[in-house]
Write a protein that holds these residues in place. Sequence first.
Motif, short mmCIF file in Angstrom:
data_model
loop_
_atom_site.label_atom_id
_atom_site.label_comp_id
_atom_site.label_asym_id
_atom_site.label_seq_id
_atom_site.Cartn_x
_atom_site.Cartn_y
_atom_site.Cartn_z
N PRO A 35 0.66 -1.21 0.00
CA PRO A 35 -0.27 -0.14 -0.36
C PRO A 35 0.78 0.93 0.07
CG PRO A 35 -0.33 -0.70 1.46
CD PRO A 35 0.16 -1.79 1.18
N ILE A 36 0.23 2.20 -0.68
CA ILE A 36 0.90 3.61 -0.42
C ILE A 36 -0.09 4.91 -0.41
CG2 ILE A 36 2.71 2.32 -2.50
CD1 ILE A 36 0.57 4.53 -4.64
N ASN A 37 0.86 5.71 0.49
CA ASN A 37 0.27 7.11 0.75
C ASN A 37 0.49 7.92 -0.30
OD1 ASN A 37 -0.12 6.99 3.38
ND2 ASN A 37 1.55 7.10 3.94
N MET A 38 -0.81 8.89 -0.54
CA MET A 38 -0.79 9.58 -2.43
C MET A 38 -1.02 10.50 -2.50
SD MET A 38 -2.32 7.69 -5.69
CE MET A 38 -4.10 7.85 -5.16
N ILE A 39 -0.34 11.98 -2.69
CA ILE A 39 -1.21 13.11 -2.84
C ILE A 39 -1.61 13.42 -4.45
CG2 ILE A 39 -0.91 15.62 -2.69
CD1 ILE A 39 0.00 14.51 -0.09
N TYR A 40 -2.69 13.26 -4.32
CA TYR A 40 -3.59 13.66 -5.96
C TYR A 40 -4.43 14.97 -5.62
CZ TYR A 40 -6.69 11.35 -9.18
OH TYR A 40 -7.11 11.07 -10.84
N VAL A 41 -4.59 15.27 -7.15
CA VAL A 41 -5.41 16.57 -7.38
C VAL A 41 -6.52 15.34 -8.76
CG1 VAL A 41 -3.99 17.40 -9.53
CG2 VAL A 41 -5.86 18.47 -8.63
N ILE A 56 -6.80 18.92 -3.73
CA ILE A 56 -6.28 18.29 -3.86
C ILE A 56 -6.02 17.37 -2.41
CG2 ILE A 56 -3.48 18.18 -2.88
CD1 ILE A 56 -3.05 20.58 -4.69
N SER A 57 -5.86 15.77 -2.27
CA SER A 57 -6.08 15.16 -1.23
C SER A 57 -5.37 14.06 -1.00
CB SER A 57 -7.24 14.12 -1.53
OG SER A 57 -7.35 13.48 -2.60
N LYS A 58 -5.08 13.21 0.62
CA LYS A 58 -4.28 12.38 0.63
C LYS A 58 -4.54 11.83 0.75
CE LYS A 58 -0.75 11.26 4.07
NZ LYS A 58 0.19 11.31 5.04
N ARG A 59 -3.88 10.45 0.28
CA ARG A 59 -5.37 8.98 -0.23
C ARG A 59 -4.19 7.97 0.57
NH1 ARG A 59 -9.89 8.70 -3.51
NH2 ARG A 59 -10.37 10.97 -3.07
N ARG A 60 -4.25 6.75 0.96
CA ARG A 60 -3.75 5.54 1.79
C ARG A 60 -4.70 4.63 0.54
NH1 ARG A 60 -2.39 4.31 7.44
NH2 ARG A 60 -0.64 5.81 6.91
N VAL A 61 -3.41 4.27 -0.18
CA VAL A 61 -4.18 3.97 -1.34
C VAL A 61 -3.67 1.84 -1.44
CG1 VAL A 61 -5.69 5.15 -2.73
CG2 VAL A 61 -3.31 4.30 -3.43
N LYS A 62 -4.41 1.02 -2.13
CA LYS A 62 -3.53 -0.58 -2.61
C LYS A 62 -4.03 -0.39 -4.01
CE LYS A 62 -2.81 -5.07 -1.32
NZ LYS A 62 -2.55 -5.86 -0.20
N ILE A 63 -3.42 0.00 -4.98
CA ILE A 63 -3.24 -0.54 -6.40
C ILE A 63 -3.77 -2.09 -6.44
CG2 ILE A 63 -2.20 -0.31 -8.16
CD1 ILE A 63 0.11 1.63 -6.96
N ILE A 64 -4.24 -1.88 -7.65
CA ILE A 64 -5.11 -3.36 -8.12
C ILE A 64 -4.75 -3.73 -9.49
CG2 ILE A 64 -6.93 -4.48 -8.71
CD1 ILE A 64 -8.33 -2.62 -6.10
N LYS A 65 -4.95 -2.45 -10.77
CA LYS A 65 -4.49 -2.68 -12.07
C LYS A 65 -4.06 -1.60 -11.85
CE LYS A 65 -8.66 -2.71 -14.46
NZ LYS A 65 -9.20 -3.64 -15.35
N ILE A 66 -3.07 -1.87 -13.22
CA ILE A 66 -2.67 -0.30 -13.90
C ILE A 66 -2.77 -0.84 -14.97
CG2 ILE A 66 -0.39 0.99 -14.32
CD1 ILE A 66 0.53 0.38 -12.18
N GLY A 67 -3.49 0.59 -15.23
CA GLY A 67 -3.60 1.06 -17.14
C GLY A 67 -2.59 2.11 -18.01
N SER A 68 -3.12 2.23 -18.67
CA SER A 68 -2.13 3.11 -20.45
C SER A 68 -1.96 3.99 -18.89
CB SER A 68 -2.73 2.85 -21.16
OG SER A 68 -3.49 3.99 -21.38
N ASP A 69 -3.70 4.83 -18.83
CA ASP A 69 -3.07 6.30 -18.17
C ASP A 69 -4.13 6.50 -16.88
OD1 ASP A 69 -5.88 5.77 -19.24
OD2 ASP A 69 -6.39 7.80 -20.24
N SER A 70 -4.40 5.56 -16.37
CA SER A 70 -4.95 5.47 -15.26
C SER A 70 -4.87 3.90 -14.32
CB SER A 70 -6.84 5.13 -15.27
OG SER A 70 -7.24 4.42 -15.72
N PHE A 71 -5.27 3.91 -13.19
CA PHE A 71 -5.25 3.16 -12.45
C PHE A 71 -6.33 2.46 -11.63
CE2 PHE A 71 -2.54 6.57 -9.90
CZ PHE A 71 -2.85 5.48 -8.87
#
Length: 73
Positions: A14-20, A26-41
């Motif tokens: 899992p990662i901490n992420m700063i996202y717009v 702008i928000s800080k999120r704690r996420v666990k990546i499931i799958k990654i695409g070409s321009d999104s995840f």
Amino acid sequence: MKEQLIKAIQRNQPINMIYVSKQGAISKRRVKIIKIGSDSFQAYCFTRRAKRTFIIDNVLAISPIISKERDFM
């Protein structure tokens, strides 16, 4: 940024992420990546307690969550 996301999913970490958002919030999120695409995840967002889709270009920063922090999730 995409390379760091790939490392996180390979390590099942899992990662901490700063996202717009599309609206510019702008928000800080704690996420666990499931799958990654070409321009999104897709990731499980612990903040929202739901699966979300994020745009890679909107990620401002990420950092891994160390094991001691994981105990508090």
